[in-house]
Design a protein around this motif. Structure first.
Motif, short mmCIF file in Angstrom:
data_model
loop_
_atom_site.label_atom_id
_atom_site.label_comp_id
_atom_site.label_asym_id
_atom_site.label_seq_id
_atom_site.Cartn_x
_atom_site.Cartn_y
_atom_site.Cartn_z
N UNK A 95 0.84 -1.21 0.00
CA UNK A 95 0.00 0.00 0.00
C UNK A 95 0.87 1.26 0.00
N UNK A 96 0.34 2.34 -0.53
CA UNK A 96 1.06 3.63 -0.56
C UNK A 96 0.46 4.53 0.52
N UNK A 97 1.30 5.05 1.38
CA UNK A 97 0.81 5.96 2.43
C UNK A 97 0.47 7.32 1.82
N UNK A 98 -0.62 7.91 2.32
CA UNK A 98 -1.04 9.24 1.84
C UNK A 98 -1.28 10.13 3.05
N UNK A 99 -0.81 11.36 2.96
CA UNK A 99 -1.17 12.39 3.95
C UNK A 99 -1.94 13.45 3.18
N UNK A 100 -3.19 13.66 3.57
CA UNK A 100 -4.07 14.54 2.80
C UNK A 100 -4.57 15.69 3.68
N UNK A 101 -4.40 16.89 3.18
CA UNK A 101 -4.86 18.09 3.91
C UNK A 101 -6.38 18.15 3.90
N UNK A 106 5.72 8.52 1.05
CA UNK A 106 4.39 9.04 1.38
C UNK A 106 3.97 10.11 0.38
N UNK A 107 2.76 9.97 -0.11
CA UNK A 107 2.21 10.99 -1.01
C UNK A 107 1.56 12.07 -0.14
N UNK A 108 2.06 13.29 -0.25
CA UNK A 108 1.56 14.38 0.62
C UNK A 108 0.86 15.41 -0.26
N UNK A 109 -0.43 15.59 -0.03
CA UNK A 109 -1.22 16.49 -0.89
C UNK A 109 -1.80 17.62 -0.05
N UNK A 148 5.75 20.44 -4.09
CA UNK A 148 5.86 21.20 -5.33
C UNK A 148 4.46 21.42 -5.91
N UNK A 149 4.17 22.63 -6.36
CA UNK A 149 2.88 22.89 -6.99
C UNK A 149 2.84 22.20 -8.35
N UNK A 150 1.76 21.46 -8.60
CA UNK A 150 1.65 20.74 -9.86
C UNK A 150 0.17 20.54 -10.18
N UNK A 151 -0.10 20.10 -11.40
CA UNK A 151 -1.46 19.72 -11.77
C UNK A 151 -1.62 18.25 -11.45
N UNK A 152 -2.64 17.90 -10.68
CA UNK A 152 -2.77 16.51 -10.25
C UNK A 152 -3.07 15.57 -11.42
N UNK A 153 -3.66 16.11 -12.50
CA UNK A 153 -4.06 15.23 -13.61
C UNK A 153 -2.89 14.79 -14.48
N UNK A 154 -1.78 15.52 -14.44
CA UNK A 154 -0.64 15.12 -15.29
C UNK A 154 0.58 14.79 -14.44
N UNK A 155 0.38 14.55 -13.15
CA UNK A 155 1.48 14.16 -12.27
C UNK A 155 1.23 12.73 -11.80
N UNK A 156 2.11 11.82 -12.14
CA UNK A 156 1.88 10.44 -11.69
C UNK A 156 2.27 10.32 -10.22
N UNK A 157 1.65 9.36 -9.56
CA UNK A 157 1.96 9.13 -8.14
C UNK A 157 3.45 8.79 -8.01
N UNK A 158 3.98 7.97 -8.92
CA UNK A 158 5.40 7.58 -8.84
C UNK A 158 6.29 8.82 -8.96
N UNK A 159 5.96 9.71 -9.88
CA UNK A 159 6.77 10.94 -10.07
C UNK A 159 6.70 11.80 -8.81
N UNK A 160 5.52 11.92 -8.22
CA UNK A 160 5.37 12.75 -7.02
C UNK A 160 6.14 12.15 -5.85
N UNK A 161 6.11 10.81 -5.74
CA UNK A 161 6.80 10.17 -4.61
C UNK A 161 8.31 10.32 -4.74
N UNK A 162 8.80 10.27 -5.99
CA UNK A 162 10.24 10.28 -6.25
C UNK A 162 10.90 9.22 -5.37
N UNK A 163 11.74 9.61 -4.43
CA UNK A 163 12.37 8.58 -3.59
C UNK A 163 11.73 8.48 -2.22
N UNK A 164 10.59 9.17 -2.02
CA UNK A 164 9.94 9.13 -0.72
C UNK A 164 8.86 8.04 -0.71
#
Ligand code: SF4
Ligand code: SF4
Length: 235
Positions: free
Chosen positions: A1-7, A86-89, A68-84
Motif C-alpha cells: 500500500x502507498x501511504x497518503x497524507x491529505x490536507x 508518502x504521497x503528501x497532498x 511542489x505545486x503541480x497539476x494533479x491530472x498530469x502528475x503520476x503518483x510515482x513521479x510525485x513520490x520520487x524517492x519518498x
C-alpha cells in the motif's frame, strides 16, 4: 500500500485544518494523482477538490504535491513520490483555503486583471483580423500557452509576502505577452503601470515560478525582460 497524507479543512466542523492518514493500493503508483484523489473521494465523498478537463489544459487542479505545486491530472503518483514513501497532498500555498484542497483565487485573478490582459488598439478593426508577420507571432510563443493554473504565483515567496501589491509571476508573464504583441499600442502605459517598488520589482529572481510551471513556461525570464525595458526607459 502507498501511504497518503491529505490536507483536510471543513471550517464548520473544526477551526483548524488537519492531515488525514490514508492509503492507496500499490497499483496507483502508475496512475495520476487525480485518479488517486477520485479513488479517495469514492470512499469519502466529503473530500473536495477542483478538476475539469483532466488533460493539463483547464488549469483547475493545481495543488501542492510532495512540496511542489503541480497539476494533479498530469502528475503520476510515482513521479510525485520520487524517492519518498508518502504521497503528501496540500492546497496551493499562499492562498486562503475554502475547504480541503479548494483555495480562494480571487486575489490571483485580480492581479491578472490588473495588467489588462487584452489588446489595446484604438485603430478601427480591419474587416477580418489584425495581421502579424510570422516573426511577430513567434514572439508570443512561450507566453500565450499559460493556462492560469496559479502554480507559479502560489509558489513565489515574493507573492506570499505582498499578494496585494506584487502582481506575481503569472500576471507578469501575461504583461510581457501584451507588451511585445505587435498589435498592441499601450506598451508605454503598460510599462509605466509596473514602474513602482512592488508591482514588478519585488521579484527576487528565485525562480520557483519557472521550476513549477506545468506548461514549461518561464515567468522569471518574462519578468527579466520587463525589468530590462523599464531600465532602458529610465536611462
Ligand atoms: S523569480 Fe520572481 S516571480 Fe519567480 S518565484 Fe522568484 S520572486 Fe517569484
Ligand atoms: S505561467 Fe505556468 S504556472 Fe504560471 S499560471 Fe501560467 S501555466 Fe500556470
Amino acid at each position: 500500500m502507498i501511504d497518503v497524507q491529505l490536507y483536510r479543512y471543513h471550517p464548520e466542523q473544526a477551526r483548524q485544518p488537519w492531515m488525514q492518514s490514508l492509503s492507496l493500493p500499490e497499483e496507483f503508483r502508475a496512475r495520476m494523482v487525480l485518479d488517486a484523489l477520485e479513488f479517495l473521494h469514492e470512499a469519502d465523498p466529503t473530500l473536495v477538490y477542483r478538476r475539469s478537463c483532466r488533460e493539463g489544459v483547464c488549469g483547475s487542479d493545481g495543488m501542492n504535491i510532495n512540496g511542489k505545486n503541480r497539476l494533479s491530472c498530469i502528475t503520476s503518483v510515482a513521479e510525485a513520490l520520487d524517492k519518498t514513501s508518502t504521497l503528501i497532498i496540500r492546497p496551493l500555498p499562499g492562498m486562503p483555503v475554502i475547504r480541503d484542497l479548494v483555495v480562494d483565487q480571487s486575489l490571483f485573478f485580480r492581479q491578472y486583471q490588473s495588467i489588462k490582459p487584452w489588446l489595446i488598439n484604438q485603430e478601427p478593426a480591419p474587416a477580418i483580423e489584425r495581421l502579424q508577420s510570422p516573426e511577430e507571432r513567434s514572439r508570443l510563443d512561450g507566453l500565450y500557452e499559460c493556462i492560469l493554473c496559479a502554480c507559479c504565483s502560489s509558489q513565489c515567496p515574493s507573492w506570499w509576502w505582498n499578494p496585494q501589491k506584487y502582481v506575481g509571476p503569472a500576471g507578469l508573464l501575461q504583461a510581457w505577452r501584451f507588451i511585445i504583441d505587435s498589435r498592441d499600442q499601450a506598451t508605454v502605459e503598460r510599462l509605466e503601470q509596473l514602474e513602482d517598488p512592488f508591482s514588478l520589482f519585488r521579484c527576487r529572481s528565485i525562480g520557483n515560478c519557472s521550476w513549477v510551471c506545468p506548461k514549461g513556461l518561464n515567468p522569471m525570464w518574462a519578468i527579466g525582460n520587463i525589468r530590462r525595458e523599464l531600465l532602458k526607459k529610465s536611462t
